[in-house]
Design a protein around this motif. Structure first.
Motif, PDB file in Angstrom:
ATOM      1  N   PRO A 116       0.836  -1.196   0.000  1.00  0.00           N
ATOM      2  CA  PRO A 116       0.000   0.000   0.000  1.00  0.00           C
ATOM      3  C   PRO A 116       0.874   1.250   0.000  1.00  0.00           C
ATOM      4  O   PRO A 116       2.042   1.188   0.375  1.00  0.00           O
ATOM      5  CB  PRO A 116      -0.794  -0.101   1.309  1.00  0.00           C
ATOM      6  N   LYS A 117       0.318   2.351  -0.361  1.00  0.00           N
ATOM      7  CA  LYS A 117       1.008   3.641  -0.411  1.00  0.00           C
ATOM      8  C   LYS A 117       1.797   3.796  -1.701  1.00  0.00           C
ATOM      9  O   LYS A 117       1.686   4.794  -2.382  1.00  0.00           O
ATOM     10  CB  LYS A 117       1.929   3.818   0.804  1.00  0.00           C
ATOM     11  N   THR A 118       2.586   2.758  -2.059  1.00  0.00           N
ATOM     12  CA  THR A 118       3.390   2.930  -3.263  1.00  0.00           C
ATOM     13  C   THR A 118       2.783   2.185  -4.448  1.00  0.00           C
ATOM     14  O   THR A 118       2.509   2.778  -5.469  1.00  0.00           O
ATOM     15  CB  THR A 118       4.816   2.414  -3.054  1.00  0.00           C
TER      16      THR A 118
ATOM     17  N   ARG B 174       1.153  -0.866 -16.224  1.00  0.00           N
ATOM     18  CA  ARG B 174       0.650  -1.210 -17.559  1.00  0.00           C
ATOM     19  C   ARG B 174      -0.550  -0.340 -17.952  1.00  0.00           C
ATOM     20  O   ARG B 174      -1.602  -0.830 -18.344  1.00  0.00           O
ATOM     21  CB  ARG B 174       0.235  -2.685 -17.639  1.00  0.00           C
ATOM     22  N   GLY B 175      -0.390   0.938 -17.770  1.00  0.00           N
ATOM     23  CA  GLY B 175      -1.404   1.868 -18.252  1.00  0.00           C
ATOM     24  C   GLY B 175      -2.658   1.962 -17.414  1.00  0.00           C
ATOM     25  O   GLY B 175      -3.674   2.457 -17.884  1.00  0.00           O
ATOM     26  N   VAL B 176      -2.628   1.458 -16.185  1.00  0.00           N
ATOM     27  CA  VAL B 176      -3.824   1.590 -15.350  1.00  0.00           C
ATOM     28  C   VAL B 176      -3.549   2.600 -14.243  1.00  0.00           C
ATOM     29  O   VAL B 176      -2.409   2.936 -13.956  1.00  0.00           O
ATOM     30  CB  VAL B 176      -4.262   0.242 -14.733  1.00  0.00           C
ATOM     31  N   ASN B 177      -4.617   3.053 -13.626  1.00  0.00           N
ATOM     32  CA  ASN B 177      -4.537   4.099 -12.624  1.00  0.00           C
ATOM     33  C   ASN B 177      -3.852   3.594 -11.342  1.00  0.00           C
ATOM     34  O   ASN B 177      -4.366   2.692 -10.686  1.00  0.00           O
ATOM     35  CB  ASN B 177      -5.956   4.566 -12.307  1.00  0.00           C
ATOM     36  N   PRO B 178      -2.676   4.163 -10.978  1.00  0.00           N
ATOM     37  CA  PRO B 178      -1.957   3.655  -9.797  1.00  0.00           C
ATOM     38  C   PRO B 178      -2.759   3.809  -8.504  1.00  0.00           C
ATOM     39  O   PRO B 178      -2.608   2.996  -7.585  1.00  0.00           O
ATOM     40  CB  PRO B 178      -0.680   4.487  -9.764  1.00  0.00           C
ATOM     41  N   ASP B 179      -3.608   4.836  -8.434  1.00  0.00           N
ATOM     42  CA  ASP B 179      -4.411   5.014  -7.218  1.00  0.00           C
ATOM     43  C   ASP B 179      -5.335   3.823  -6.998  1.00  0.00           C
ATOM     44  O   ASP B 179      -5.568   3.389  -5.874  1.00  0.00           O
ATOM     45  CB  ASP B 179      -5.254   6.293  -7.309  1.00  0.00           C
TER      46      ASP B 179
END
Lengths: 97, 195
Positions: B101-103, B109-114
């Motif tokens: 979590p957090k990082t 691969r092009g997806v939202n890191p959040d």
């Protein structure tokens, strides 16, 4: 108490089937079938495995009707929880990200 | 009744996970595909083996064979501890590969890191809660070994062993569902198969 006894041989065979299903479900995760397909297939095999554990290891199959009712009620409440959450959430606005 | 409350505890968190997954199916599929399926799969078999030995211990207790009860209880505890050990190593591997979590700094691969972080949070909460339950099971099992060895329980502890066995199998059932929900809901590639 003796009527609830499951023979060790039955337990060992059940374990072998459970291991087989685990290898199968992990193996299938390497095939391309889309996110929904993976989840549906995984949950179907998972349900089969959980049923085996409940019926044999937790000896539900040899239990009286009142135990079935208690186990069924647990599933019933879980069903209400899951169905209501999954019908409610998609109707709400999405989060900010 | 106690197990029913446990069903609702895990059920509610898994439902929240599933509801979030409805919003972000692609992101969650990508994240699930990065979990260590090899350790997850091996650990499933280890936990199933512990359930088998626990069932055999309950059977022996019903027949009043105290020595056999102790043998199979010991094996069940050993498999349970083995599961926790592998899980601990998996957490280390997750940390090494950035699945924390957090990082959540693994290849998005092009997806939202959040959204990946949300997935990883669910992964740690669910597997962590499961590990806590298994630790409690090992604690109770150890107590059972001690009192059975001392012969303090009537009828070789048949009833107590059965109740402990039910709790133990319940933990197994929870994991049986965590495996498809967390690990198998994504596409895995053979190249990622490593310890």
């Amino acid at each position: 108490m003796t009527e609830r006894t499951i023979s060790p041989a039955t337990s060992v065979v059940t374990f072998a089937v459970l291991v087989g299903l685990t290898v199968l479900t992990v193996g299938l995760s390497f095939l391309r079938m889309g996110a929904a397909g993976h989840l549906a297939r995984g949950l179907a095999i998972g349900t089969a495995k959980a049923s085996l554990v409940a019926l044999v290891f937790m000896h539900l199959i040899r239990s009286p009707a009142r135990v079935w009712i208690a186990a069924g009620l647990g599933l019933f409440w879980l069903g209400i929880l899951v169905v209501l959450i999954l019908t409610d959430y998609p109707t709400r606005s999405r989060a900010a990200f | 009744v106690f197990l029913a409350t446990e069903v609702l505890l895990f059920g509610s968190i898994v439902s929240a996970f599933m509801a979030t997954r409805v919003f972000y199916p692609e992101d969650f599929e990508q994240a699930a595909g990065r979990l260590n399926i090899l350790i997850g799969g091996v650990n499933t078999i280890v936990l199933l083996a512990s359930s088998l030995t626990m069932a055999l211990a309950v059977h022996a207790a019903q027949k009043g064979e105290r020595g056999t009860v102790l043998l199979f209880l010991g094996l069940a505890l050993l498999f349970g501890a083995g599961f926790l050990g592998l899980k601990g190593y998996e957490y280390y591997a997750d940390w090494r590969d950035g699945i924390v979590p957090k990082t959540a700094r693994f290849d998005p691969r092009g997806v939202n890191p959040d959204r990946l972080i949300i997935y990883v949070m669910f992964y740690f909460i669910l597997t962590g809660l499961h590990a806590v339950h298994l630790s409690i099971g090992i604690g109770i099992g150890t107590w059972l070994v001690v009192v059975t060895a001392r012969g303090e329980l009537p009828r070789a502890g048949a009833t107590v062993t059965e109740v402990v066995g039910l709790y133990w199998h319940f933990i197994d059932v929870v994991w049986i569902f965590l495996l498809p929900v967390l690990y198998l809901s994504g596409h895995h590639v053979l190249a990622d198969l490593h310890f």
